[in-house]
Design an enzyme around this catalytic site. Structure first.
Site, PDB file in Angstrom:
ATOM      1  N   GLU A 511       0.866  -1.166   0.000  1.00 42.80           N
ATOM      2  CA  GLU A 511       0.000   0.000   0.000  1.00 42.80           C
ATOM      3  C   GLU A 511       0.912   1.228   0.000  1.00 42.80           C
ATOM      4  OE1 GLU A 511      -4.430   0.881   1.497  1.00 42.80           O
ATOM      5  OE2 GLU A 511      -3.412  -0.907   2.138  1.00 42.80           O
ATOM      6  N   GLU A 804      -2.848  -0.003  13.304  1.00 47.78           N
ATOM      7  CA  GLU A 804      -3.980   0.353  12.451  1.00 47.78           C
ATOM      8  C   GLU A 804      -5.312   0.077  13.154  1.00 47.78           C
ATOM      9  OE1 GLU A 804      -4.064  -1.951   8.837  1.00 47.78           O
ATOM     10  OE2 GLU A 804      -5.298  -0.440   7.827  1.00 47.78           O
TER      11      GLU A 804
HETATM   12  C1  BGC Z   1      -5.420   2.347   4.375  1.00 46.74           C
HETATM   13  C2  BGC Z   1      -5.999   3.429   5.225  1.00 46.74           C
HETATM   14  C3  BGC Z   1      -6.909   4.217   4.352  1.00 46.74           C
HETATM   15  C4  BGC Z   1      -8.012   3.260   3.993  1.00 46.74           C
HETATM   16  C5  BGC Z   1      -9.181   3.826   3.309  1.00 46.74           C
HETATM   17  C6  BGC Z   1      -6.550   1.450   3.988  1.00 46.74           C
HETATM   18  O1  BGC Z   1      -6.169   0.335   3.303  1.00 46.74           O
HETATM   19  O2  BGC Z   1      -4.388   1.700   4.973  1.00 46.74           O
HETATM   20  O3  BGC Z   1      -5.262   3.954   6.171  1.00 46.74           O
HETATM   21  O4  BGC Z   1      -7.312   5.429   4.786  1.00 46.74           O
HETATM   22  O5  BGC Z   1      -7.540   2.139   3.326  1.00 46.74           O
HETATM   23  O6  BGC Z   1     -10.194   3.494   4.083  1.00 46.74           O
END
Ligand code: BGC
Length: 951
Positions: A511, A804
């Site tokens: 990501e 997270e």
């Molecule tokens: C990310 C987040 C992001 C989100 C969107 C995720 O996969 O890691 O931090 O804001 O997607 O909802």
């Protein structure tokens, strides 16, 4: 005027001497001295702004000191500057208190000019202080015609072998040149499409990594400028560069994971280099050596190099001394010249480059089955490792990286998803060992699992290299609670790991995108830890470059299409307004407002159209995006706040920020316009989303079974912690309604077993909203909780970064939500930092750029007995500390020179408040205002203060 105290017995003598000394001191220059001179937020930088902004800070030993005027001199040489010969600009004496955001207003500056400057200030009595030490900035290349270099490349695409990961080797480039005379001055201007490392005569140039940074390469690419005078010599010299695919041509985001038709090569297929070395000889002659097809190229030891997937290096293929003169390159071929895109701008890198922050020694190395060794670096971070190994030619060391261990002690890598994150080194078998650090990849990790060691490795086989954008440290925060101190350190490590050229969501999995929702929720918190002015000057360009055709700001920026349905989302897209606003407010930066004003206005127009002219988003207003309604209060716990209700609050919030920013740039009509819109939104919101008692509600039936919405099947409710916390924080309610909302917020927390239930959007305003409705003690209780979900729960479960999810890992149980999404280095829940500095320590910005400051510490009734925060603002160092001992409260504060502060001393008995053991009444530095809500309000000027109050 300052009188020097004299002590004589005879009063007449005293009288005489006081008059004498007072007059003398009147003529003595003041001690007000400008320090920390910066240009465009940086020390002695290269810039390409034609009217760069200058700033300084002031020191003085005198309380309540102010600047009443300043004078800047800019000269083309240090000798001229020392002789006050300001041949570029003499501002003359300018009245006023400004010490930053002052635009150069001298002679037009041409490319490559070095500007030397100094400044002096007049104090509150109109006395001039001494000149500052000199500082300088240098102009970069300003015009496309300044560039002689061509884009060169070596298409190695066909050599990419892997099935899943198609990773070609990294091309090397070299050029020999003979310099005719001793070198007086030399500059290297260099960039790439992809990542590069440049070398001169066998030595790496500069300390920057992952250059030239990630931008929308179709629109712009940044270049670096290095002073390489000392790297060159008369006679033979060699230039070399290695280039890798990087963000330009490498794998990005989760494209591979979700089966996106495109998984790499988002901007181009072949990484390219552009460099020009400009030499000025001592005899005054000049010469430019620039990339063209005569640069020789080959591929060698770097078999694979990808940011997400890792690097593979075969030391047997090394070219020894390839970037030194005399290297035999007969079998290297000429480079290919690639056409330029005229619409792609070449600009000076405006941010803080990524650099090595520190090295981490391995704490333990543990043998595992199958010849594996597990290294623990003791800290989760972003970066790489340096491998030191002794072995035989052809031995292969493979390194895997993980943030956590399974409860059985095995490394956990499944949360990396499709990021292969594997580095491989093939030994050449040097007798005294060999050392290798990859150049073009990075990982998010604490643990390294190594295979291929023939004998048990020692701890120094693996050393962690912490990489981060070099944003200068600005703050510190400490309490007497080890839990909160650990939380703060975790926040700092997480920011360090994710402020990586862009504000990424996480540094480990496939990501590493600059998600706008995360960025806007956290930016204010970030300002307290580090000076992020330059970092965001860069990213705000990325964000505006990524504004969509319909004027919505994107989900992440830069915004390659890693998933077709990634468009925009309420709470994410508003980063386009919130982030410039915070940069303005924190640093007094109005240029950022002016620069993006048309884009921001266009976004507000998009929002208005989206509300069908109703100024509120009714249920199901965002069914056109995926997920429906957008991400909403992402990762919240329990019933969901309707995304449309949240979107309406955000709409009101950004309209109010637009009004404030319009005022700041003197657009009073537009300020009134957005003020009007803010009012309409507030009214429409109340009408649609509150019942007759003012309680928030929603028509949840409108969402049907919630299918297609994030957690939609759990049901929606307007009466949530997140809804009230945001409404209070965003000033969407009247004062009475605020109070009611605060009461409901308290009720909801109680009803929820005394726990928070908020996600990304609800968490940031939660504690500030409790504080502003008189419930600071509840904020402290949530802060100090160690039960799920809470910050403390992470800490007691072993976190050394911010996770997270609230339950990313549970001791004794393991991972609750693994493979899909379970990052251990995600700053969003670190947004509590804003409350730590702004409420626990009470440091608040007044006028933009901390020209005025408010200090209003909130004292915990239990759990914490002392707090100490320092914050180096653009106006200087601010400190706020408090300590409770018995019934005595001690408060230590420092207010920077040239600022004034409104401070609130917590006390039950205002008559007991002393400063430096003296009564406030007789203290000339202090003006006592009112006593209200348990606080005695004072006005103070610069200096250190030491208060005591009895409670
Ligand atoms: C990310 C987040 C992001 C989100 C969107 C995720 O996969 O890691 O931090 O804001 O997607 O909802």
């Amino acid at each position: 005027m300052k009188c020097i105290p004299v002590s004589y017995h005879h009063s007449a003598v005293i009288f005489f001497f006081s008059i004498f000394f007072c007059q003398i001191s009147f003529a003595v220059p003041t001690d007000v001295k400008p320090v920390h001179l910066r240009t465009e937020y940086k020390l002695n930088p290269v810039v390409d702004a034609t009217t760069p902004r200058l700033s300084w800070e002031l020191t003085s030993a005198i309380r309540g000191q102010l600047q009443t005027a300043y004078q800047i001199m800019v000269a083309s040489s240090p000798v001229f500057l020392a002789a006050d010969k300001a041949d570029l600009w003499n501002s003359a004496k300018q009245p006023g208190r400004a010490t930053n955001q002052i635009e150069y207003a001298g002679k037009p500056l041409s490319a490559r000019t070095v500007c030397y400057w100094k400044v002096r200030s007049w104090d509150k009595n109109g006395q001039p202080g001494p000149w500052s030490a000199p500082a300088r900035w240098e102009m970069g290349l300003l015009d496309p015609s300044d560039w002689k270099a061509e884009w060169i490349g070596n298409d190695l695409t066909a050599l990419g072998k892997g099935k899943v990961y198609h990773l070609p080797p990294a091309p090397f480039f070299r050029k020999e040149t003979t310099l005719k005379a001793p070198v007086k001055r030399a500059r290297l201007y260099v960039t790439s499409l992809g990542l590069y490392e440049f070398q001169i005569n066998g030595k790496r140039v500069g300390n920057d990594y992952f250059i030239p940074g990630w931008t929308d390469y179709n629109k712009r690419v940044y270049y670096q400028t290095y002073d390489v005078t000392a790297n060159l010599k008369a006679g033979k010299n060699a230039l070399g560069a290695i280039v890798s695919e990087g963000w330009y041509a490498g794998y990005l985001g989760y494209a591979l994971l979700i089966g996106n038709p495109v998984v790499k090569n988002f901007y181009g297929d072949v990484p390219l280099l552009k460099a020009q070395l400009e030499v000025e000889y001592t005899n005054g002659q000049k010469e430019t050596i620039a990339t063209d097809q005569t640069w020789k190229t080959n591929h060698g030891p770097i078999l694979e190099a990808d940011i997400l997937n890792g690097e593979t290096y075969n030391a047997n293929l090394e070219f020894e001394n390839w970037s030194q003169s005399g290297f035999a390159d007969a079998n290297w071929k000429n480079s290919t010249v690639y056409p330029d895109k005229p619409e792609r701008k070449l600009e000076t890198y405006p941010g803080n480059p990524i650099q090595v922050f520190q090295e981490l020694k391995s704490k333990t190395v543990t043998p595992k089955s199958g010849g594996r060794y597990l290294f623990d670096l003791g800290q989760n971070f972003a970066g790489v490792v340096r491998l030191h190994v002794k072995g035989n030619k052809g031995d292969t060391i493979r390194l895997k990286f993980g943030e956590m261990l399974f409860p059985n002690g095995e490394i956990m890598t499944e949360n990396l998803r499709k990021a292969r994150a594997t580095d491989t080194y093939i030994l050449k078998g040097r007798k005294d060992g060999e050392t290798w650090t990859p150049k073009f990849t990075y990982h998010g990790f604490q643990y390294v699992e190594a295979t291929g060691f023939k004998t048990a490795p020692s701890l120094d086989a693996i050393t962690g290299i912490v990489l981060s954008s070099a944003t200068p440290q600005a703050g510190s925060f400490e309490t007497d609670s080890p839990l909160i101190n650990k939380l703060y350190q975790n926040i700092v490590w997480t920011q360090r790991s994710n402020y990586f050229d862009i504000p990424t969501d996480c540094p480990q999995r496939d990501e590493r995108l600059a998600w706008t929702g995360d960025a806007q929720a956290y930016i204010k918190s970030a300002t307290f830890n580090n000076d992020i002015a330059a970092f965001f000057t860069k990213w705000l360009v990325d964000l505006n470059d990524a504004q969509r055709a319909n004027q919505a700001y994107p989900l992440y920026a830069p915004a390659p299409s890693v998933r077709k349905t990634d468009t925009y989302s309420p709470g994410w897209s508003e980063a386009g307004i919130v982030c410039p606003y915070i940069i303005y407010k924190t640093y007094g930066d109005t240029r950022v407002i002016r620069k993006f004003w048309p884009n921001m206005v266009a976004y507000l127009q998009f929002m208005e159209a989206k509300s069908n002219g109703e100024y509120v988003y009714k249920e199901r207003s965002f069914e056109d995006i995926a997920p429906k309604g957008g991400y909403g209060d992402w990762l919240s716990v329990g019933k969901k706040t309707p995304p449309d209700l949240l979107a309406s609050l955000y709409y009101g919030y950004v309209a109010s920020l637009m009004a404030e920013m319009a005022k700041a740039i003197g657009k009073s009509d537009e300020a009134a316009h957005f003020e009007g819109i803010f009012t309409k939104i507030k009214q429409a919101f109340l009408k649609h989303y509150t019942d007759s008692t003012g309680k928030f509600k929603t028509n949840s039936a409108a969402y049907g079974d919630g299918e297609g919405y994030v957690d939609g099947t759990m049901g929606f409710d307007g009466h949530t912690q997140t809804a009230y916390a945001n409404a209070i924080y965003m000033h969407m309610l009247t004062p009475e309604h605020d109070q009611k909302a605060g009461d409901w917020l308290m009720e909801l927390i109680k009803a929820n077993d005394n726990k928070l239930a908020t996600g990304f959007l609800g968490l940031k305003p939660l504690l500030p909203a409790l504080s502003s409705t008189g419930n600071s003690q509840e904020a402290y209780r949530l802060l100090l909780s160690t039960e799920y979900p809470s910050w403390g729960f992470e800490v007691v479960n072993g976190a050394n970064t911010i996770w997270e999810r609230w339950n990313s890992y549970i001791k004794g149980k393991g991972f609750e939500n693994n493979s899909g999404m379970n990052s251990f280095n995600h700053y969003a829940f670190g947004s509590v930092n804003e409350w730590l500095f702004g409420h626990a320590a009470g440091i608040k910005v007044g006028e933009a750029g901390y020209k005025t400051i408010m200090i209003r510490p909130e004292i915990a009734s239990e759990g914490i007995r002392s707090v100490k925060a320092t914050y180096h603002s653009i106006s200087g160092l601010i400190e706020s500390a408090w300590r409770k001992t018995g019934s005595t409260l001690t408060l230590q504060m420092t207010i920077p020179v040239n600022t004034t502060a409104t401070v609130f001393i917590p006390t039950t008995n205002p008559a007991t408040v002393l400063e430096s053991s003296k009564s406030l009444k007789t203290n000339p530095a202090i003006t006592v205002k009112e006593f209200k809500d348990g606080y005695l309000q004072l006005e103070i000027g610069s200096g250190p203060y030491h208060f005591k109050s009895q409670n």
